[in-house]
Design a protein around this motif. Sequence first.
Motif, PDB file in Angstrom:
ATOM      1  N   UNK A 317      -6.204  -2.047  12.382  1.00 41.33           N
ATOM      2  CA  UNK A 317      -6.259  -3.117  11.381  1.00 41.33           C
ATOM      3  C   UNK A 317      -7.642  -3.179  10.731  1.00 41.33           C
ATOM      4  N   UNK A 318      -8.689  -3.041  11.530  1.00 37.47           N
ATOM      5  CA  UNK A 318     -10.057  -3.096  10.994  1.00 37.47           C
ATOM      6  C   UNK A 318     -10.311  -1.919  10.050  1.00 37.47           C
ATOM      7  N   UNK A 319      -9.907  -0.709  10.487  1.00 35.40           N
ATOM      8  CA  UNK A 319     -10.097   0.466   9.630  1.00 35.40           C
ATOM      9  C   UNK A 319      -9.299   0.324   8.333  1.00 35.40           C
ATOM     10  N   UNK A 320      -8.070  -0.195   8.435  1.00 35.98           N
ATOM     11  CA  UNK A 320      -7.239  -0.393   7.244  1.00 35.98           C
ATOM     12  C   UNK A 320      -7.864  -1.419   6.297  1.00 35.98           C
ATOM     13  N   UNK A 321      -8.428  -2.484   6.871  1.00 32.44           N
ATOM     14  CA  UNK A 321      -9.070  -3.509   6.037  1.00 32.44           C
ATOM     15  C   UNK A 321     -10.270  -2.927   5.285  1.00 32.44           C
ATOM     16  N   UNK A 322     -11.080  -2.140   5.982  1.00 37.01           N
ATOM     17  CA  UNK A 322     -12.229  -1.489   5.326  1.00 37.01           C
ATOM     18  C   UNK A 322     -11.747  -0.542   4.229  1.00 37.01           C
ATOM     19  N   UNK A 323     -10.679   0.210   4.535  1.00 38.16           N
ATOM     20  CA  UNK A 323     -10.114   1.139   3.549  1.00 38.16           C
ATOM     21  C   UNK A 323      -9.625   0.385   2.318  1.00 38.16           C
ATOM     22  N   UNK A 324      -9.028  -0.784   2.556  1.00 39.27           N
ATOM     23  CA  UNK A 324      -8.539  -1.587   1.423  1.00 39.27           C
ATOM     24  C   UNK A 324      -9.702  -2.003   0.519  1.00 39.27           C
ATOM     25  N   UNK A 325     -10.777  -2.493   1.113  1.00 38.16           N
ATOM     26  CA  UNK A 325     -11.924  -2.935   0.305  1.00 38.16           C
ATOM     27  C   UNK A 325     -12.502  -1.770  -0.501  1.00 38.16           C
ATOM     28  N   UNK A 326     -12.578  -0.580   0.122  1.00 33.31           N
ATOM     29  CA  UNK A 326     -13.121   0.576  -0.572  1.00 33.31           C
ATOM     30  C   UNK A 326     -12.199   1.003  -1.717  1.00 33.31           C
ATOM     31  N   UNK A 327     -10.884   1.138  -1.409  1.00 31.08           N
ATOM     32  CA  UNK A 327      -9.936   1.587  -2.435  1.00 31.08           C
ATOM     33  C   UNK A 327      -9.812   0.555  -3.570  1.00 31.08           C
ATOM     34  N   UNK A 328      -9.816  -0.704  -3.204  1.00 27.83           N
ATOM     35  CA  UNK A 328      -9.688  -1.754  -4.211  1.00 27.83           C
ATOM     36  C   UNK A 328     -10.920  -1.767  -5.132  1.00 27.83           C
TER      37      UNK A 328
END
Length: 332
Positions: A317-328
């Motif tokens: 979940x943490x890695x996915x959240x970081x990925x979301x912020x980067x991709x967004x």
Amino acid sequence: MELALLIGVIVIALAFDYTNGFHDAANAIATSVSTRALTPRVALLMAAVMNFIGAHLGESVANTVGKGIIPPPSGQHGLIIVGSALIGAIIWNLITWYFGLPSSSSHALIGGLIGSALASSTTVHWSGVVQKVVIPMVLSPVVGFTLGAIIMIAILWIFRRANPHKASRGFRYAQTVSAAAMALGHGLQDAQKTMGVIFLALVVGGHVSPDSSIPEWVITSSALAISLGTYAGGWRIMRTLGRRIIHLDPPRGFAAESAAATVLYTAAIGFGAPISTTHTITTAIMGVGATRRLSAVRWGIAGNIVVAWVLTIPAAAIVAAISYYVLNFILG
């Protein structure tokens, strides 16, 4: 732009499916290889074929993943959410594979969906998470351990007067069947999870309606990806499951595989619950080993595995959240 992002998400989903295959190949065949019932390459080929067949046997687990964890978000933003979830799951799969820890690809994917949804302020169906993920996550290892012990005790009683050499040889043949059943259950469970995510991406992109059936090309491509990943093999994790928890002989290998396959079929067909094949086979091996004596199980190794289980959903979940912020930030 949105079509290119959709294609990218589908490619990432199939990449996750491939990593799921080689990460979880050990689940289906580690016990058969460690007892020398099957050679590694024959076991991997058999597992790949059975994974492919199992992927075509239902859609209930796919529907849970595609519809029951988060509501389908819309447009490009929704595709970023789904893509971030997949990236979180893939990275955690690679980390646990590198360290030889049999963690759950299923829970990595669920954790990825939760993390990217929370980061994007998207609703999470917490009741669905509890009923379809958390409760089965707790129950399936307990049932796997107990059923493995019960089957092993029954084998010990039924064959108590049998010639040990002949019995061992017979169970080597029987393990071919139980390993195939385990691989079929792996396809039934894990390939469907990728189907569910691809279906979710198609709904987000407006290419199918939420009430549609999963397209055949999604089923076939998911089945093929996990089969190829399985054939690539997960040797690091195979050593952990096949040798480091307990030394297995053919009767114990048969008992563990039979118990795990039973739990997988029941969860998928009866409840549509995306349980972890990793949790199930690992605890079945522990249950079988405990019938010899409790000290026969290397509980220190088992403890490390349990830590990986507990960390999987929050870490992904943490890695996915970081990925979301980067991709967004890049695409938003």
